[in-house]
Design a protein around this motif. Structure first.
Motif, mmCIF file in Angstrom:
data_model
loop_
_atom_site.group_PDB
_atom_site.id
_atom_site.type_symbol
_atom_site.label_atom_id
_atom_site.label_comp_id
_atom_site.label_asym_id
_atom_site.label_seq_id
_atom_site.Cartn_x
_atom_site.Cartn_y
_atom_site.Cartn_z
ATOM 1 N N ASN A 87 0.758 -1.379 0.077
ATOM 2 C CA ASN A 87 -0.338 0.039 0.338
ATOM 3 C C ASN A 87 0.500 1.190 0.380
ATOM 4 O OD1 ASN A 87 -2.940 -0.791 -0.075
ATOM 5 N ND2 ASN A 87 -2.636 -2.076 1.897
ATOM 6 N N ILE A 88 1.534 1.110 0.966
ATOM 7 C CA ILE A 88 2.665 2.702 0.806
ATOM 8 C C ILE A 88 3.390 2.625 -0.475
ATOM 9 C CG2 ILE A 88 5.315 3.173 2.013
ATOM 10 C CD1 ILE A 88 4.065 2.171 4.041
ATOM 11 N N LEU A 89 3.410 1.911 -1.311
ATOM 12 C CA LEU A 89 4.318 1.851 -1.793
ATOM 13 C C LEU A 89 3.484 2.294 -3.008
ATOM 14 C CD1 LEU A 89 7.526 -1.408 -2.714
ATOM 15 C CD2 LEU A 89 7.409 0.793 -1.941
ATOM 16 N N PHE A 90 2.529 1.894 -3.182
ATOM 17 C CA PHE A 90 1.269 2.118 -4.323
ATOM 18 C C PHE A 90 1.276 3.145 -3.798
ATOM 19 C CE2 PHE A 90 -3.042 3.187 -4.398
ATOM 20 C CZ PHE A 90 -3.222 3.106 -5.887
ATOM 21 N N PHE A 91 1.469 3.941 -2.705
ATOM 22 C CA PHE A 91 0.414 6.006 -2.662
ATOM 23 C C PHE A 91 2.035 6.485 -2.798
ATOM 24 C CE2 PHE A 91 -2.879 3.653 -0.527
ATOM 25 C CZ PHE A 91 -3.916 4.094 -1.289
#
Length: 154
Positions: A87-91
């Motif tokens: 999720n962090i990498l996506f955002f």
């Protein structure tokens, strides 16, 4: 358990993202389009509408978001990474892409700290809403899977 996706699933995902983005920009345009016309290329037509250039830029950003979703938020590419890291990498990917679009397309004056604060606040709100919706979706899917498992056990 992910089913095999077809090209139509990706197109649906892309245009869902694009549609939501366009609706957000239409509402924003109606509210502040005339005032923002001089500050942002996004609202170059004022409250009259969104330009073809703006719509194409949003489409390209939607493509980047859809690709990032399929890389980071599905098991298609990355299978053994913690969900929070994905999720962090996506955002972060979406934030970097948005920042590049801001700079490349003059979405707002790069030297204006108020504009950056507004962008960060809006991005944070959208991220929080998105994370909340993803969590609701995950809980619904988990509940469905648990019910199926309970039915199978009986």
């Amino acid at each position: 358990m992910d089913e095999k996706k077809t090209i139509f699933d990706y197109i649906k995902q892309l245009f869902t993202t694009y549609g939501i983005m366009v609706v957000i920009f239409i509402v924003t345009n109606l509210l502040v389009g005339n005032e923002a016309r001089v500050l942002s290329t996004l609202f170059s037509l004022g409250s009259v509408g969104l330009s073809t250039a703006t719509l194409l830029q949003l489409l390209f950003l939607a493509v980047i978001i859809t690709v990032a979703q399929n890389i980071f938020l599905s098991d298609l590419v990355i299978k053994n990474m913690a969900l929070i890291v994905r999720n962090i990498l996506f955002f972060v990917t979406v934030m970097v892409a948005s920042t590049l679009f801001i700079i490349l397309f003059g979405w707002f004056p790069v030297g204006d700290p108020r504009a950056w604060i507004g962008f960060i606040v809006c991005f944070a709100i959208c991220t929080a809403v998105s994370a909340f919706i993803m969590r609701l979706e995950e809980n619904a899917e988990n509940k469905k899977m648990q019910e199926a498992l309970n039915k199978f056990k009986k």
